[in-house]
Design a protein around this motif. Structure first.
Motif, PDB file in Angstrom:
ATOM      1  N   THR A 115      15.347  62.524  -3.537  1.00  0.00           N
ATOM      2  CA  THR A 115      14.909  63.801  -4.098  1.00  0.00           C
ATOM      3  C   THR A 115      16.052  64.813  -4.030  1.00  0.00           C
ATOM      4  O   THR A 115      16.811  64.841  -3.046  1.00  0.00           O
ATOM      5  CB  THR A 115      13.680  64.345  -3.344  1.00  0.00           C
ATOM      6  N   PRO A 116      16.211  65.647  -5.054  1.00  0.00           N
ATOM      7  CA  PRO A 116      17.315  66.621  -5.046  1.00  0.00           C
ATOM      8  C   PRO A 116      17.060  67.813  -4.136  1.00  0.00           C
ATOM      9  O   PRO A 116      17.976  68.579  -3.860  1.00  0.00           O
ATOM     10  CB  PRO A 116      17.401  67.051  -6.512  1.00  0.00           C
ATOM     11  N   ASN A 117      15.832  67.993  -3.671  1.00  0.00           N
ATOM     12  CA  ASN A 117      15.486  69.140  -2.835  1.00  0.00           C
ATOM     13  C   ASN A 117      15.771  68.822  -1.373  1.00  0.00           C
ATOM     14  O   ASN A 117      15.092  67.987  -0.784  1.00  0.00           O
ATOM     15  CB  ASN A 117      14.001  69.493  -3.015  1.00  0.00           C
ATOM     16  N   PRO A 118      16.749  69.460  -0.728  1.00  0.00           N
ATOM     17  CA  PRO A 118      17.088  69.123   0.654  1.00  0.00           C
ATOM     18  C   PRO A 118      15.977  69.429   1.635  1.00  0.00           C
ATOM     19  O   PRO A 118      15.917  68.841   2.708  1.00  0.00           O
ATOM     20  CB  PRO A 118      18.330  69.982   0.928  1.00  0.00           C
ATOM     21  N   GLN A 119      15.086  70.350   1.307  1.00  0.00           N
ATOM     22  CA  GLN A 119      14.002  70.685   2.218  1.00  0.00           C
ATOM     23  C   GLN A 119      12.917  69.619   2.247  1.00  0.00           C
ATOM     24  O   GLN A 119      12.261  69.406   3.256  1.00  0.00           O
ATOM     25  CB  GLN A 119      13.378  72.042   1.818  1.00  0.00           C
ATOM     26  N   SER A 120      12.700  68.966   1.123  1.00  0.00           N
ATOM     27  CA  SER A 120      11.666  67.934   1.068  1.00  0.00           C
ATOM     28  C   SER A 120      12.234  66.528   1.173  1.00  0.00           C
ATOM     29  O   SER A 120      11.491  65.558   1.272  1.00  0.00           O
ATOM     30  CB  SER A 120      10.884  68.051  -0.253  1.00  0.00           C
ATOM     31  N   GLY A 121      13.558  66.420   1.157  1.00  0.00           N
ATOM     32  CA  GLY A 121      14.178  65.105   1.219  1.00  0.00           C
ATOM     33  C   GLY A 121      14.456  64.662   2.643  1.00  0.00           C
ATOM     34  O   GLY A 121      14.029  65.282   3.615  1.00  0.00           O
ATOM     35  N   LEU A 122      15.194  63.554   2.759  1.00  0.00           N
ATOM     36  CA  LEU A 122      15.565  63.006   4.060  1.00  0.00           C
ATOM     37  C   LEU A 122      17.086  62.980   4.158  1.00  0.00           C
ATOM     38  O   LEU A 122      17.754  62.488   3.257  1.00  0.00           O
ATOM     39  CB  LEU A 122      14.993  61.596   4.224  1.00  0.00           C
ATOM     40  N   ALA A 123      17.621  63.491   5.261  1.00  0.00           N
ATOM     41  CA  ALA A 123      19.068  63.617   5.401  1.00  0.00           C
ATOM     42  C   ALA A 123      19.704  62.433   6.126  1.00  0.00           C
ATOM     43  O   ALA A 123      20.913  62.257   6.064  1.00  0.00           O
ATOM     44  CB  ALA A 123      19.408  64.911   6.144  1.00  0.00           C
ATOM     45  N   ASP A 124      18.916  61.636   6.825  1.00  0.00           N
ATOM     46  CA  ASP A 124      19.461  60.521   7.597  1.00  0.00           C
ATOM     47  C   ASP A 124      19.782  59.360   6.655  1.00  0.00           C
ATOM     48  O   ASP A 124      18.964  58.472   6.433  1.00  0.00           O
ATOM     49  CB  ASP A 124      18.458  60.087   8.665  1.00  0.00           C
ATOM     50  N   ARG A 125      20.985  59.378   6.098  1.00  0.00           N
ATOM     51  CA  ARG A 125      21.343  58.413   5.072  1.00  0.00           C
ATOM     52  C   ARG A 125      21.348  56.991   5.615  1.00  0.00           C
ATOM     53  O   ARG A 125      20.806  56.077   4.995  1.00  0.00           O
ATOM     54  CB  ARG A 125      22.709  58.774   4.493  1.00  0.00           C
ATOM     55  N   ILE A 126      21.959  56.795   6.793  1.00  0.00           N
ATOM     56  CA  ILE A 126      22.048  55.433   7.318  1.00  0.00           C
ATOM     57  C   ILE A 126      20.671  54.934   7.758  1.00  0.00           C
ATOM     58  O   ILE A 126      20.346  53.760   7.605  1.00  0.00           O
ATOM     59  CB  ILE A 126      23.057  55.354   8.483  1.00  0.00           C
TER      60      ILE A 126
END
Length: 205
Positions: A115-126
């Motif tokens: 998702t392009p929205n950083p607030q609703s997305g997940l940041a832990d890529r690995i």
């Protein structure tokens, strides 16, 4: 999932520690009531060797604080996850239910990760990539074991691999390749007349 702002703000405690504590309680209760199984000696020895190696390696780490935190996580949450199946999974139905839960969570995480929205997305890529790759391997098991579900299982598995590649972390993808290589090697040792022609075709290609 802890990187999702809404989840973090809604939880009154650390989600990882909370789930780990819940899992530890479940394992303890099942061990007390006799519903657990004994942990194989070889597996216990492997965990002991890995634990000792992790502790010793911190001594010459260039980042002892970072390494110490990783070792602490390994000696608690990782070891708990390693022995939990001997207490939580009692039969084929439990195993199948666990596999499908992992796949379901991987699909949800994949949607959030892209998702392009950083607030609703997940940041832990690995973490997202690891979950997607683990679920892809499970879908491969479904495809191999059930011909009637082979098409959609392969489709979901390939889709999850594409998501993992899109996220950009190479480690989990290498893990999938290693797992497939180990499986193919074991299969070749049991049925070399089936695997060698395939390997020859791949080498020529």
């Amino acid at each position: 999932f802890k990187d999702n702002a809404a989840l973090v703000q809604a939880a009154p405690f650390d989600l990882t520690v909370g789930l780990g504590a819940l899992l530890a309680i479940v394992c303890l209760v099942r061990a007390v009531v006799g519903r657990g199984r004994s942990i194989p000696a070889g597996f216990s020895m492997l965990l002991l060797v890995l634990s000792l190696a992790a502790v010793i390696s911190v001594g010459w780490s260039l980042a002892p604080d970072y390494g110490g935190a990783k070792v602490e996580t390994f000696l608690t949450l990782t070891l708990l996850a390693a022995i939990a199946p001997f207490f939580v999974i009692e039969g084929e139905a439990d195993l199948r239910r666990f596999l499908y839960w992992v796949v379901g969570l991987a699909v949800v995480a994949s949607v959030l990760a892209l998702t392009p929205n950083p607030q609703s997305g997940l940041a832990d890529r690995i973490g997202n990539s690891q979950l997607a790759c683990a679920a892809a391997l499970m879908m491969l098991l479904v495809a191999l074991g059930n011909p009637t579900r082979r098409v959609w299982a392969i489709g979901i598995g390939v889709g999850l691999i594409v998501v993992a590649a899109t996220i950009g972390e190479r480690g989990p993808l290498l893990g999938v390749a290693l797992a497939l290589g180990a499986t193919a090697t074991a299969w070749m040792l049991r049925a070399p007349h089936k695997v060698l022609p395939v390997l020859c075709v791949v080498a020529v290609g």
